[in-house]
Scaffold this active site. Structure first.
Site, short mmCIF file in Angstrom:
data_model
loop_
_atom_site.label_atom_id
_atom_site.label_comp_id
_atom_site.label_asym_id
_atom_site.label_seq_id
_atom_site.Cartn_x
_atom_site.Cartn_y
_atom_site.Cartn_z
N CYS A 108 0.79 -1.23 0.00
CA CYS A 108 0.00 0.00 0.00
C CYS A 108 0.83 1.28 0.00
O CYS A 108 0.72 2.10 -0.92
CB CYS A 108 -0.92 0.02 1.22
SG CYS A 108 -1.94 -1.44 1.41
N HIS B 241 -2.72 6.61 4.34
CA HIS B 241 -1.58 5.71 4.60
C HIS B 241 -0.25 6.27 4.09
O HIS B 241 0.61 5.53 3.63
CB HIS B 241 -1.84 4.32 3.99
CG HIS B 241 -1.17 3.22 4.77
ND1 HIS B 241 -1.08 1.93 4.31
CD2 HIS B 241 -0.56 3.23 6.00
CE1 HIS B 241 -0.45 1.17 5.19
NE2 HIS B 241 -0.12 1.94 6.23
#
Length: 585
Positions: free
Chosen positions: A83, A144
């Site tokens: 990610c 993130h």
């Protein structure tokens, strides 16, 4: 004669004028106005999980409709298999290690909201350029990419510091620890060791105390006290972070304000959808960029009651079908506001599906179709080949398939050019503008070589030999699958990038993806006449690529990834961080 010339001129101009008036409005708009841009990114979705990419057990009619009305890419490649680095590359158009967002250790993603690592403030995202071009920019969902650098409110890594004028969502990522009924996911094995060490210390302290009381051994109370204090401090040092993961990482924010701590997962999906539709409605009168970064289909697979048990692929399938429904609601909102013909919509996943994510017999990760490997694997196709769909009626052709190597990094120059901006000239941009390829003005992608990293370690290189149509891929490093032949690292849960868990290949494993997309049969000098030529060509390209890399601070270093209480976003007075500001809205 002059009368005849005047008559002829009028007779020519009049029909020409009417022809211009009768031109399709979307064609004129595509030339004279900046398009709205809606970027839809799934989390951990495998390329084999969608109907238009061959899945026949999970229903995705809305994503399939995008492909039917637009352009589908069959070789769309993530710049990283996890990610944080993949999204850093997506946002900046650059390989993640150029910004320090790929790891030298086993902690390969942002690990805490209270860590100090993140997307550096000196990186220029496409959102920042579009904002300068007059766009309203919004990010809804997962970030993130870090929050703070030196204090709990400096927000140096925050979306609002990277060109997004509005943010609603998770600054972190969805994990099973966010739900009390789910088994822990974050650093599971490390936490088990910490518990074991704590119990051993407690047992030792208790044993010494009993021995002192019974007179079995001669030990001073001072020694027992020091041991007890040390044991408590050890326990407090790790439990203050790992014991409260729901409060530190599972939070929701609106701009700089924490709105839920911990997040109320039962309503997260509806809030993200509401915020996305609201953003479109608020900004319909000017160009806007909406980056809808789904929490689906990452574990713990938050799925509302309406979709539970409805798919033929268990909870994972239910979750993907709910995400598809959300895509449909966003597309409906665009059409309701009359923006369909002036809006470029893009759908993708940040990387491949997580093969090893299982609980008992339940498969909680995605499927990567015919492609080998999955999430966390830097070289194998299953970890990096993702869905890629574009729709812009009247500008891009409908029901079109392009089988050329493209990258998530290409979104950066594509949307920047559409917005009338220019990519930065003071740094290397690895992406290329896709519009000529998408519109059929050119037949081949501009990518000749793509470099596939696992952390900072180069695992594979792809060469698009345009004159022959071959797509060569050389693997220098591959993970060791366990059990043998299983196709994943089921003993670890994640495949590593280096160390004992990988195999180095010299000469490298070579495949021609145009003939063997599943990477099933490696070529050799005996079976492929061009073997030596291809390996040398890729080797020279790799050397040239490495010369473009410059040292930068490591955002995922051991120091940057650890939890720092003074950096923790908190809606109260630390450590009393608890709030639910969405309850009364």
């Amino acid at each position: 004669l002059s009368f005849l010339l005047l008559y002829f001129r009028k007779s020519l101009i009049t029909p020409l004028f009417f022809c211009l008036l009768l031109q399709p409005p979307q064609t004129l708009l595509s030339i004279t106005t900046k398009p709205n841009i809606v970027l839809l990114m799934a989390d951990d979705l495998g390329i084999g999980d969608i109907g238009c990419y061959g899945n026949d057990t999970i229903r995705t009619p809305n994503i399939d409709r995008l492909a039917k009305e637009g352009v589908k890419l069959t070789q769309h490649i993530a710049a990283a298999p996890l990610c944080t680095p993949s999204r850093a590359a997506f946002l900046t158009g650059r390989y993640a290690l150029r910004s320090g967002m790929d790891a030298i250790n086993n902690y390969r993603v942002i690990f805490w909201n209270g860590g100090s690592g993140g997307l550096p403030p000196n990186e220029t995202t496409f959102a920042k350029i579009l904002q300068q071009q007059g766009y309203s920019t919004g990010l809804i969902g997962k970030w993130h990419q870090g929050v703070n650098c030196e204090s709990y409110n400096d927000h140096c890594h925050h979306p609002l510091n990277h060109g997004f004028g509005y943010f609603y969502g998770m600054p972190f990522t969805l994990i099973s620890d966010c739900i009390t009924t789910e088994p822990p996911e974050m650093d599971r094995e490390f936490r088990r060791k910490l518990w074991l060490y704590t119990q051993m210390m407690a047992l030792a302290t208790l044993s010494f105390a009993l021995a002192r009381l019974t007179g079995l051994i001669s030990v001073s109370w001072k020694t027992v006290t020091c041991l007890a204090v040390f044991s408590f401090l050890f326990f407090a040092s790790w439990f203050s972070s790992y014991g409260f993961i729901r409060y530190w990482n599972c939070i929701m924010m609106r701009n700089h304000e924490v709105t839920e701590q911990p997040m109320v997962t039962e309503r997260t999906t509806s809030l993200i959808l509401r915020e996305s539709i609201s953003f479109i409605g608020r900004n319909k009168h000017k160009p806007f960029l909406l980056f809808l970064s789904f929490l689906h289909s990452h574990t713990p697979l938050l799925t509302t009651e309406k979709f539970l048990g409805k798919s033929r692929h268990g909870l994972y399938g239910d979750n993907v079908e709910e995400m598809d429904w959300m895509v449909g609601r966003v597309l409906d909102a665009i059409e309701k506001e009359g923006l369909k013909n002036t809006t470029l919509v893009y759908f993708a996943s940040d990387h491949g599906g997580w093969l090893e994510r299982q609980e008992g017999k339940r498969q909680l990760g995605g499927w990567n179709g015919i492609y080998r490997g999955g999430k966390a694997m830097g070289g194998w196709e299953g970890g990096i080949r993702v869905p890629g769909i574009f729709r812009w009626p009247g500008v891009l052709p409908a029901n079109t398939v392009i089988d050329e190597p493209t990258s998530l990094m290409d979104i950066y120059p594509t949307v920047v050019h559409l917005a009338g901006g220019a990519v930065p000239q003071d740094r290397v941009i690895d992406g290329h503008d896709l519009m000529p390829l998408l519109q059929g003005k050119v037949q081949h992608s501009e990518h000749e070589f793509l470099f596939h990293y696992c952390g900072v370690h180069l695992h594979a290189v792809r060469w698009h030999q345009k004159d022959s149509g071959a797509i060569w891929k050389a693997h220098y490093v591959t993970p060791v699958f366990r059990p043998a032949g299983a196709g994943g690292c089921y003993d670890r849960g994640f495949c590593p990038c280096f160390g004992e868990g990988v195999t180095h290949h010299d000469p490298p494993l070579l495949f021609d993806l145009s003939r063997d997309p599943a990477e099933a049969k490696p070529l050799t000098a005996e079976t492929e006449p061009l073997f030596d030529i291809v390996i040398k060509k890729i080797g020279r390209a790799t050397e040239e690529h490495r010369r473009t890399l410059t040292p930068v601070p490591e955002q995922l270093s051991s120091y940057n990834i650890i939890w720092k209480p003074w950096l923790q976003p908190c809606c109260g007075t630390f450590p009393f961080c608890w709030c639910d500001k969405e309850r009364d809205i």
